[in-house]
Design a protein around this motif. Structure first.
Motif, PDB file in Angstrom:
ATOM      1  N   GLU A  46      -7.131  -3.107   4.177  1.00  0.00           N
ATOM      2  CA  GLU A  46      -6.183  -3.934   3.429  1.00  0.00           C
ATOM      3  C   GLU A  46      -6.754  -4.241   2.055  1.00  0.00           C
ATOM      4  OE1 GLU A  46      -2.863  -7.000   4.599  1.00  0.00           O
ATOM      5  OE2 GLU A  46      -4.823  -7.706   5.292  1.00  0.00           O
ATOM      6  N   VAL A  47      -5.857  -4.537   1.125  1.00  0.00           N
ATOM      7  CA  VAL A  47      -6.224  -5.064  -0.187  1.00  0.00           C
ATOM      8  C   VAL A  47      -5.822  -6.529  -0.226  1.00  0.00           C
ATOM      9  CG1 VAL A  47      -5.818  -4.936  -2.674  1.00  0.00           C
ATOM     10  CG2 VAL A  47      -5.982  -2.830  -1.325  1.00  0.00           C
ATOM     11  N   ILE A  48      -6.777  -7.397  -0.552  1.00  0.00           N
ATOM     12  CA  ILE A  48      -6.536  -8.837  -0.586  1.00  0.00           C
ATOM     13  C   ILE A  48      -6.852  -9.344  -1.987  1.00  0.00           C
ATOM     14  CG2 ILE A  48      -7.067 -11.073   0.464  1.00  0.00           C
ATOM     15  CD1 ILE A  48      -8.186  -9.560   2.879  1.00  0.00           C
ATOM     16  N   LEU A  49      -5.864  -9.946  -2.640  1.00  0.00           N
ATOM     17  CA  LEU A  49      -6.044 -10.421  -4.011  1.00  0.00           C
ATOM     18  C   LEU A  49      -5.594 -11.868  -4.164  1.00  0.00           C
ATOM     19  CD1 LEU A  49      -4.678  -7.423  -6.140  1.00  0.00           C
ATOM     20  CD2 LEU A  49      -7.065  -7.926  -5.584  1.00  0.00           C
ATOM     21  N   GLY A  50      -6.349 -12.615  -4.938  1.00  0.00           N
ATOM     22  CA  GLY A  50      -5.915 -13.927  -5.378  1.00  0.00           C
ATOM     23  C   GLY A  50      -5.100 -13.800  -6.655  1.00  0.00           C
ATOM     24  N   ASN A  51      -4.052 -14.618  -6.764  1.00  0.00           N
ATOM     25  CA  ASN A  51      -3.228 -14.638  -7.977  1.00  0.00           C
ATOM     26  C   ASN A  51      -2.571 -16.000  -8.065  1.00  0.00           C
ATOM     27  OD1 ASN A  51      -0.146 -13.860  -9.150  1.00  0.00           O
ATOM     28  ND2 ASN A  51      -1.901 -13.137 -10.321  1.00  0.00           N
ATOM     29  N   ILE A  52      -2.553 -16.586  -9.260  1.00  0.00           N
ATOM     30  CA  ILE A  52      -2.152 -17.985  -9.401  1.00  0.00           C
ATOM     31  C   ILE A  52      -0.852 -18.173 -10.165  1.00  0.00           C
ATOM     32  CG2 ILE A  52      -2.950 -20.287 -10.090  1.00  0.00           C
ATOM     33  CD1 ILE A  52      -4.698 -18.730  -8.000  1.00  0.00           C
ATOM     34  N   VAL A  53      -0.691 -17.514 -11.296  1.00  0.00           N
ATOM     35  CA  VAL A  53       0.432 -17.844 -12.181  1.00  0.00           C
ATOM     36  C   VAL A  53       1.481 -16.739 -12.256  1.00  0.00           C
ATOM     37  CG1 VAL A  53      -0.913 -19.459 -13.548  1.00  0.00           C
ATOM     38  CG2 VAL A  53      -0.808 -17.071 -14.273  1.00  0.00           C
ATOM     39  N   ALA A  60      -0.802  -7.856  -4.488  1.00  0.00           N
ATOM     40  CA  ALA A  60      -1.779  -6.939  -3.912  1.00  0.00           C
ATOM     41  C   ALA A  60      -1.115  -5.656  -3.422  1.00  0.00           C
ATOM     42  CB  ALA A  60      -2.526  -7.618  -2.767  1.00  0.00           C
ATOM     43  N   ARG A  61       0.045  -5.774  -2.802  1.00  0.00           N
ATOM     44  CA  ARG A  61       0.759  -4.587  -2.328  1.00  0.00           C
ATOM     45  C   ARG A  61       1.266  -3.745  -3.501  1.00  0.00           C
ATOM     46  NH1 ARG A  61       1.498  -0.646   1.484  1.00  0.00           N
ATOM     47  NH2 ARG A  61       3.706  -0.220   1.905  1.00  0.00           N
ATOM     48  N   VAL A  62       1.842  -4.400  -4.482  1.00  0.00           N
ATOM     49  CA  VAL A  62       2.355  -3.670  -5.640  1.00  0.00           C
ATOM     50  C   VAL A  62       1.218  -2.937  -6.349  1.00  0.00           C
ATOM     51  CG1 VAL A  62       3.530  -3.874  -7.865  1.00  0.00           C
ATOM     52  CG2 VAL A  62       4.276  -5.279  -5.934  1.00  0.00           C
ATOM     53  N   ALA A  63       0.103  -3.626  -6.556  1.00  0.00           N
ATOM     54  CA  ALA A  63      -1.033  -3.016  -7.247  1.00  0.00           C
ATOM     55  C   ALA A  63      -1.617  -1.869  -6.434  1.00  0.00           C
ATOM     56  CB  ALA A  63      -2.098  -4.067  -7.520  1.00  0.00           C
ATOM     57  N   SER A  64      -1.662  -2.004  -5.112  1.00  0.00           N
ATOM     58  CA  SER A  64      -2.186  -0.940  -4.263  1.00  0.00           C
ATOM     59  C   SER A  64      -1.343   0.320  -4.383  1.00  0.00           C
ATOM     60  CB  SER A  64      -2.219  -1.401  -2.803  1.00  0.00           C
ATOM     61  OG  SER A  64      -3.085  -2.496  -2.648  1.00  0.00           O
ATOM     62  N   LEU A  65      -0.031   0.152  -4.387  1.00  0.00           N
ATOM     63  CA  LEU A  65       0.854   1.305  -4.519  1.00  0.00           C
ATOM     64  C   LEU A  65       0.735   1.929  -5.905  1.00  0.00           C
ATOM     65  CD1 LEU A  65       3.985  -0.085  -2.632  1.00  0.00           C
ATOM     66  CD2 LEU A  65       2.282   1.555  -1.789  1.00  0.00           C
ATOM     67  N   LYS A  66       0.612   1.087  -6.935  1.00  0.00           N
ATOM     68  CA  LYS A  66       0.393   1.625  -8.289  1.00  0.00           C
ATOM     69  C   LYS A  66      -0.919   2.393  -8.375  1.00  0.00           C
ATOM     70  CE  LYS A  66       3.076  -1.491 -11.261  1.00  0.00           C
ATOM     71  NZ  LYS A  66       3.034  -2.441 -12.411  1.00  0.00           N
ATOM     72  N   ALA A  67      -1.898   1.963  -7.589  1.00  0.00           N
ATOM     73  CA  ALA A  67      -3.202   2.613  -7.591  1.00  0.00           C
ATOM     74  C   ALA A  67      -3.189   3.938  -6.836  1.00  0.00           C
ATOM     75  CB  ALA A  67      -4.252   1.689  -6.986  1.00  0.00           C
ATOM     76  N   GLY A  68      -2.111   4.222  -6.136  1.00  0.00           N
ATOM     77  CA  GLY A  68      -2.008   5.471  -5.400  1.00  0.00           C
ATOM     78  C   GLY A  68      -2.584   5.432  -4.010  1.00  0.00           C
ATOM     79  N   LEU A  69      -2.819   4.244  -3.462  1.00  0.00           N
ATOM     80  CA  LEU A  69      -3.317   4.150  -2.105  1.00  0.00           C
ATOM     81  C   LEU A  69      -2.226   4.565  -1.119  1.00  0.00           C
ATOM     82  CD1 LEU A  69      -5.594   2.662  -3.541  1.00  0.00           C
ATOM     83  CD2 LEU A  69      -5.632   1.022  -1.659  1.00  0.00           C
ATOM     84  N   PRO A  70      -2.604   5.002   0.084  1.00  0.00           N
ATOM     85  CA  PRO A  70      -1.602   5.387   1.077  1.00  0.00           C
ATOM     86  C   PRO A  70      -0.657   4.233   1.407  1.00  0.00           C
ATOM     87  CG  PRO A  70      -3.790   6.121   1.742  1.00  0.00           C
ATOM     88  CD  PRO A  70      -3.983   5.229   0.556  1.00  0.00           C
ATOM     89  N   LEU A  71       0.573   4.585   1.796  1.00  0.00           N
ATOM     90  CA  LEU A  71       1.552   3.568   2.166  1.00  0.00           C
ATOM     91  C   LEU A  71       1.071   2.711   3.333  1.00  0.00           C
ATOM     92  CD1 LEU A  71       4.835   5.682   1.987  1.00  0.00           C
ATOM     93  CD2 LEU A  71       3.882   4.178   0.229  1.00  0.00           C
ATOM     94  N   SER A  72       0.155   3.242   4.135  1.00  0.00           N
ATOM     95  CA  SER A  72      -0.336   2.525   5.308  1.00  0.00           C
ATOM     96  C   SER A  72      -1.278   1.383   4.955  1.00  0.00           C
ATOM     97  CB  SER A  72      -1.052   3.495   6.243  1.00  0.00           C
ATOM     98  OG  SER A  72      -2.128   4.137   5.563  1.00  0.00           O
ATOM     99  N   VAL A  73      -1.786   1.361   3.719  1.00  0.00           N
ATOM    100  CA  VAL A  73      -2.710   0.291   3.308  1.00  0.00           C
ATOM    101  C   VAL A  73      -1.896  -0.924   2.872  1.00  0.00           C
ATOM    102  CG1 VAL A  73      -4.553  -0.398   1.730  1.00  0.00           C
ATOM    103  CG2 VAL A  73      -4.454   1.948   2.588  1.00  0.00           C
ATOM    104  N   THR A  74      -2.026  -2.007   3.594  1.00  0.00           N
ATOM    105  CA  THR A  74      -1.226  -3.201   3.322  1.00  0.00           C
ATOM    106  C   THR A  74      -1.883  -4.074   2.259  1.00  0.00           C
ATOM    107  OG1 THR A  74      -2.313  -4.315   5.170  1.00  0.00           O
ATOM    108  CG2 THR A  74      -0.208  -3.214   5.615  1.00  0.00           C
TER     109      THR A  74
END
Length: 364
Positions: A46-53, A60-74
């Motif tokens: 999984e990708v876990i990100l903090g974000n405040i504003v 985290a999901r949007v960035a993972s998909l933009k990064a080209g990670l597999p769809l299975s990575v949540t």
């Protein structure tokens, strides 16, 4: 029990609000970091990100998909105010220790330039106390007797340490370039910091105030994350562990004094692990305000040569959700430059009066 180790850590350069990254949203900033950390790894749970504003949603999901990670990575996005990036790393470590997964990318991201929110969120109920962070920094200065002179000293020290580190090429290993930007925006031009500190006026109270723009952090854009893995899996895949997660602590204080909240968190960590400050080789505490750093170092009796040795947010800036991960990234590289470091701590004090600290063991 499985052990969690950090095997890689990266950050973007830190941009000023409406500065060099003003056209990039949070997912745009995070995606290159995720892509870099994910390169060559067999499995990411999984990708876990903090974000405040903002912008809201699951960054985290949007960035993972933009990064080209597999769809299975949540992806999981969380908000614990300024400690969110550190919380993401803590959660990933705890997942590994619980056997829930073997590999996570964890950290944080902030794009203040593209935030859709015109005002900040509430930190605490008004009837208890919900000051802006600058006002709260002034409260800490007054309550703990931190003078303007002391705050300015810490701000100047941060500036000198940061510029020296830049000139020595220390920050180069930390940074993944985005659109060829690989240098923190603060380093565009060297300033006469001593003169700026002398001229700066109190920001948040009357003329007798001590917190100024020169001894406070700026508002910034940036991202940072680490690759954290189960230790046996990391070694079997050819990774070299650098920092081993030992323990973490959370502490609450009055929302009027969030800057002091790292003190009880760090104190709990030390007591529970039968350690003292003398046993800790490096400490990174987020430099939101100089009053905070001064109060925390005084209350914990931390020698100045152990804390924020390469400067920090007072100079480079404070991209809220990313800052906790920036601290861990700094530790990751700094312990590798030391001959015999054993323990390191990263700590953040957050809006609402929440302090967080993580204890790492340096893997020899």
């Amino acid at each position: 029990m499985p052990t969690a180790v950090i095997v890689n850590a990266k950050r973007t350069a830190i941009g000023k609000k409406n500065g060099m990254f003003k056209h990039l949203d949070a997912s745009d900033l995070a995606a290159p970091i995720i892509r870099h950390l994910a390169t060559g790894i067999e499995t990411i749970n999984e990708v876990i990100l903090g974000n405040i504003v903002g912008p809201g949603g699951n960054v985290a999901r949007v960035a993972s998909l933009k990064a080209g990670l597999p769809l299975s990575v949540t992806g999981l996005t969380l908000d614990r105010q300024c400690s969110a990036g550190l919380e993401a790393i803590r959660i990933a470590a705890c997942f590994i220790k619980a056997g829930a997964g073997i590999s996570y990318i964890a950290g944080g991201v902030e794009s203040t330039s593209t935030s859709p929110f015109p005002t900040r969120a509430r930190f605490a109920p008004l009837e208890i106390g919900d000051p802006d962070m600058g006002v709260a920094a002034e409260f800490v200065a007054q309550y703990y007797g931190i003078s303007r002179e002391t705050q300015d000293h810490f701000a100047l020290l941060s500036y000198e340490r940061s510029w020296t580190s830049l000139e020595q090429g220390i920050f180069e290993a930390e940074i993944v370039p985005i659109e060829e930007q690989a240098r923190d925006e603060e380093f565009t031009k060297k300033r006469n910091m001593e003169a700026l500190l002398r001229r700066a006026k109190p920001l948040f109270t009357d003329k007798n105030g001590t917190v100024t723009a020169a001894n406070s952090c700026a508002i910034n854009d940036g991202a940072s994350a680490v690759l954290i893995m189960e230790e046996e899996a990391a070694r079997s895949q050819g990774y070299t562990p650098v920092l081993r997660f030992v323990d973490s602590a959370i502490a609450g204080v009055h929302p009027n004094f969030p800057g002091i909240s790292p003190v009880p968190a760090i104190s709990e960590l030390l007591e529970r692990n039968k350690l003292t400050i003398a046993d800790i080789d490096l400490i990174e505490i987020n430099e939101a305000f100089a009053s905070k750093i001064a109060a925390c170092t005084n209350e914990l009796s931390i020698p100045i040569e152990k804390v924020n040795v390469r400067g920090g947010a007072l100079t480079l800036g404070h991209p809220y959700g990313a800052s906790g991960a920036v601290l861990v990234t700094r530790l990751f590289y700094e312990v590798q430059r030391m001959a015999a470091a054993k323990y390191a701590i990263a700590a953040v004090g957050s809006g609402g009066g929440i302090g967080m600290a993580i204890l790492f063991e340096v893997v020899q």
